[in-house]
Design a protein around this motif. Sequence first.
Motif: not given
Ligand code: HAM
Length: 422
Positions: A82, A115, A258, A263, A280
Amino acid sequence: MKMITAVRGFKDILTDQVDTWLRIETESRELFTAFGFEEIRTPILEKTELFTRGIGESTDIVEKEMYTFLDRSDEQVTLRPEATASIIRAYIEHHLYAANPITKLFTIGPMFRRERPQKGRLRQFHQINVEVLGIEDPRMDAELLFMLKELFAKLGVANLRLYINSLGCPRCRPRFREAILVFLKDKEEILCDDCRRRLKKNPLRVFDCKIAECQAVITDGPELLDFLCADCIDHFDNLQHYLNILSISYEINKKMVRGLDYYTKTTFEIIAPSAGAQNAVAGGGRYDGLVELLGGPDIPGIGFAIGCERLIASLPSMKEIQSAGKLQLFVAAMGEKAELFAYTLVNRLRISGISAEMDLGGKGLKGQMKRADKLRSGHVLIIGERELTDRKVVLRNMRTGSQRTLDIGNLEASVINAMKER
Ligand code: HAM
């Protein structure tokens, strides 16, 4: 020789998809700039400790999903799962807070999580990531959600749902933790091994477990919203007040925790209900303790990330945009003189920013027109001996079918003008 394929869960973005990617990136950049954000680009590889400390040791991401390895000098490094932890690291390392008490940053790029690949879930995926540092006020939380909603509207994505929750702060968490432990005391055997282990470290993570039995147990469990301190209740009430002022509809999802430990207070997810299991499209929230946890001053933060692949999957059909094609002009030339004329014209137009093409393969007029068609060229110019003698050429708009006759004397300028018209 045996063919070498891409690594499982890693995907090529082929030429016909790049337009869509550019479009979402351009719309995001433009909108974020209007809201005062600046772009930052951090490395894809970071020290592993950044994520174990930032995201949390008992999260699925850190426990199971990171691409971690020892590099050749035995340093443990990780492909970023991330962007938030990396951005905060850069923010602290370069003292960005000293130059500007309020810092608004965004970044767009690939993330890596090992994953199980499935529809909407990749091992290399892309995020559009936004972070605001230095503002605690819930008006900022609502404003971010307003910007996010506006981006989806600009891209024509409809039928999304916004879920919000509050995860409280270090003051409200201990009482909640106690309540979970009491609730789960006689239910421990039903939980999976992971949850039993996590129960001791971080009971909140049980809410996050993907195993059906654990989910069933926790459904009737205590909810954090009932344990918020006065400060957090106030923040959550104000967030809703400003969401209403900005006409943003939302639902409260008390069970949403989350998947990352950093958070505090506001958390949210944007869901595309029709997208299947991985629905999501975006997620985020406030992380008022993260800067300090990563070795910086006590500065609050909030942000979100949009999953680009999931966003693209929920975009309306791009047919109309794609049918326009990228090529603005195809010049069909017949005969040696006309070819030479076309050759200079095409190359001169290109340096004026007009995408222009001609045939260099000796095709007849029919073959050249076929190629123009295949390239979905917006306009076609046909030049033969007669046109050179008459000093007049016909420019045809392939979408409307309209034609106009241009003088060869100032053809380059006339074509440039014609391309500017829509
Ligand atoms: P997260 O919910 O882990 O948050 O990821 C955000 C978005 O990334 C998810 O809603 C999804 O759309 C996409 N995503 C996550 N994993 C995958 C995957 N394996 N394949 C495709 N899409 C994926 C974060 O990453 C936090 N850093 C968000 C954040 C920013 N919070 C505060 N600031």
